[in-house]
Design an enzyme around this catalytic site. Structure first.
Site, PDB file in Angstrom:
ATOM      1  CG  HIS A 166     -15.060  87.578  37.166  1.00  0.00           C
ATOM      2  ND1 HIS A 166     -14.947  88.885  36.756  1.00  0.00           N
ATOM      3  CD2 HIS A 166     -16.233  87.133  36.616  1.00  0.00           C
ATOM      4  CE1 HIS A 166     -16.003  89.227  36.026  1.00  0.00           C
ATOM      5  NE2 HIS A 166     -16.793  88.168  35.915  1.00  0.00           N
ATOM      6  CB  SER A 287      14.321  74.606  45.055  1.00  0.00           C
ATOM      7  OG  SER A 287      15.004  75.386  46.013  1.00  0.00           O
ATOM      8  CE  LYS A 293       9.718  75.833  45.494  1.00  0.00           C
ATOM      9  NZ  LYS A 293       8.436  76.428  45.201  1.00  0.00           N
ATOM     10  CD  GLU A 300       7.560  79.563  37.290  1.00  0.00           C
ATOM     11  OE1 GLU A 300       7.377  80.395  38.184  1.00  0.00           O
ATOM     12  OE2 GLU A 300       8.362  78.613  37.403  1.00  0.00           O
TER      13      GLU A 300
END
Ligand code: ARG
Length: 477
Positions: A166, A287, A293, A300
């Site tokens: 979980h 970025s 970043k 992704e």
């Protein structure tokens, strides 16, 4: 786009004879499949070579004609591979292009290659040959990833990390156990593809348009020549079966789902909050506005492309759902989803493997992660079970200890003996040794468990799989 400019009779649509008028240019553009099926050129030629040999052996064409056809087809194959021959995209499909080119090159005998054959059984053959050729390349990529995972596991059989259920701290495991877990799902993916290959190992050629042939074809000879296990058993089924497209795309979907779940973990693990992994700069992006970043875009994108693969499976199932026997032109639409799903999963596998291979594992952060979250609460209960207490009662005792620890803002192992004794008289000093994260892992010696001893057994099995089951890849990469 070039279309509709049929220059010679050989290059006219294979079916033009019945028509007074040529097709509208827009109609040609709409129905062509050559942009998609051109990747099966090699398979189409190999199928034609076997067909021609059989026609010759059966005396349906003369030996001289057979020899000319074989020579012609081999020269086309060679010239396509070397780039000397370019695909003519005005052809309706790859079958038409190769037949027309053959007749261009060898004249009249070329017109005999389609004897006793239809594009309906030809395309079913080409797809099977193509899949038999490229699936082992995909399997080789899966095996490579399993290899990388078991290498990481070998280095981290003692690297403790929190295990989750979980997404909450559950029990301590090791990085090795976690990596092996993903490796096993990839083993299944690889085996699933091998199973699916077994089902396409039958040649449909000789099924004709739908009703076989009245000519004395030898289907078994073609099948043997092409390395099939046998022939398909029903001509109608042979030209209308696209189960294999659906089955392979389903295998691709499951494989992609595994990569997507693993990618999700990598995205999480690369966060400042987790900090379990540092992705290499080669496999990260920055970025345009935030200079600090370093983003896990590759994980992704793999997660993102999963939707595309599932979409292709839905396309295929939907395309087939209303088709009566036997061949229907709708089925031409099978190749785009199949190829697209294959290409997507294949490139995702390559990228995922590079990304993982070059990642750095922050073992200290992982081990520190085992400190909080009462990951050893089950082990307090198991300690009592060993002393004869029923598990349900022990669960309650351990819960009481957790409650006291939470109230005092400390870890379970920080409770003093007096506090433990308040929970159960059966608890003695040896509890402290029993509930360290390392002890919690090492005590779990069930088969498949996370103890370093058992994980090493898994790694040995995975390495054996890599060694034995590694299909021979023909891909140069
Ligand atoms: N291009 C077709 C396909 O991919 C094969 C040709 C069959 N065409 C036909 N009109 N019967 O399915």
């Amino acid at each position: 786009m070039k279309h509709g400019t049929l220059t010679t009779d050989n290059h006219a649509a294979l079916w033009h004879g019945r028509f007074k008028e040529g097709p509208d240019a827009a109609a040609v553009e709409f129905e062509t499949s050559i942009y998609v099926d051109e990747r099966m050129a090699e398979d189409d030629i190999k199928g034609s070579l076997a067909h021609a040999k059989m026609l010759g052996a059966q005396g349906i064409i003369s030996k001289a004609e057979c020899d000319k056809i074989i020579k012609g087809l081999n020269s086309i194959l060679k010239d396509l591979q070397s780039g000397k021959l370019a695909i003519d995209y005005s052809a309706e499909d790859i079958h038409s292009f190769i037949e027309a080119t053959l007749t261009d090159r060898i004249g009249e005998p070329g017109k005999k290659i389609h004897t006793g054959r239809s594009r309906n059984d030809q395309i079913a053959l080409d797809e099977r040959l193509y899949l038999k050729r490229v699936i082992p390349e995909l399997q080789a990529k899966i095996v490579k990833l399993i290899d990388v995972l078991s290498d990481i596991a070998s280095k981290h059989t003692k690297t403790l990390m929190p295990g989750f259920t979980h997404m909450q701290h559950a029990q301590p495991v090791t990085l090795a156990q976690h990596m092996c877990a993903w490796a096993w799902s990839l083993v299944r993916d690889c085996e699933r593809l091998s199973d699916a290959i077994k089902r396409i190992d039958y040649s449909p050629l000789g099924s004709g348009a739908l009703a076989g042939s009245g000519l004395p074809l030898n289907r078994e000879m073609v099948a043997k020549e092409l390395g099939f296990k046998g022939v398909t058993q029903n001509s109608l089924d042979s030209v209308s079966d696209r189960d294999y497209c659906i089955e392979f795309t389903s295998c691709f979907s499951m494989l992609q789902m595994h990569l997507s779940r693993f990618s999700e973990e990598i995205v999480l693990w690369a966060t400042t909050e987790f900090g379990f992994v540092d992705l290499s700069e080669k496999w990260s992006t920055g970025s345009s506005i935030m200079p600090q970043k370093k983003n896990p875009d590759f994980a992704e994108l793999i997660r993102g492309r999963t939707g595309k693969v599932y979409g292709q499976l839905t396309s295929l199932l939907t395309m087939m759902k209303g088709l009566p026997l036997s061949y229907d032109r709708d089925m031409q639409e099978d190749k785009e989803p199949l190829f697209n799903a294959f290409d997507t999963v294949s490139s995702c596998l390559t990228v995922f493997t590079y990304m993982l291979e070059s990642a750095k594992w922050n073992t200290k952060v992982m081990e520190e992660g085992c400190e909080g979250g009462y990951l050893n609460a089950t082990d307090v209960a198991d300690y009592l079970v060993r002393k004869g207490m029923p598990f349900r009662t022990a669960h309650g005792v351990s819960a009481k200890a957790v409650r006291i620890a939470i109230d005092n803002g400390v870890k379970l192992e920080d409770l003093c003996m007096e506090e433990f004794k308040m929970c159960s008289e059966l608890i003695d000093e040896d509890i402290y040794d029993f509930i360290t994260p390392r002890a919690c892992v090492e005590v779990r010696k069930t088969t498949g468990g996370p103890s370093s001893e058992k994980v090493k057994q898994q790694i040995t099995q995975l390495k054996k799989f890599v060694k034995n089951c590694a299909p021979k890849s023909t891909e140069k990469k």
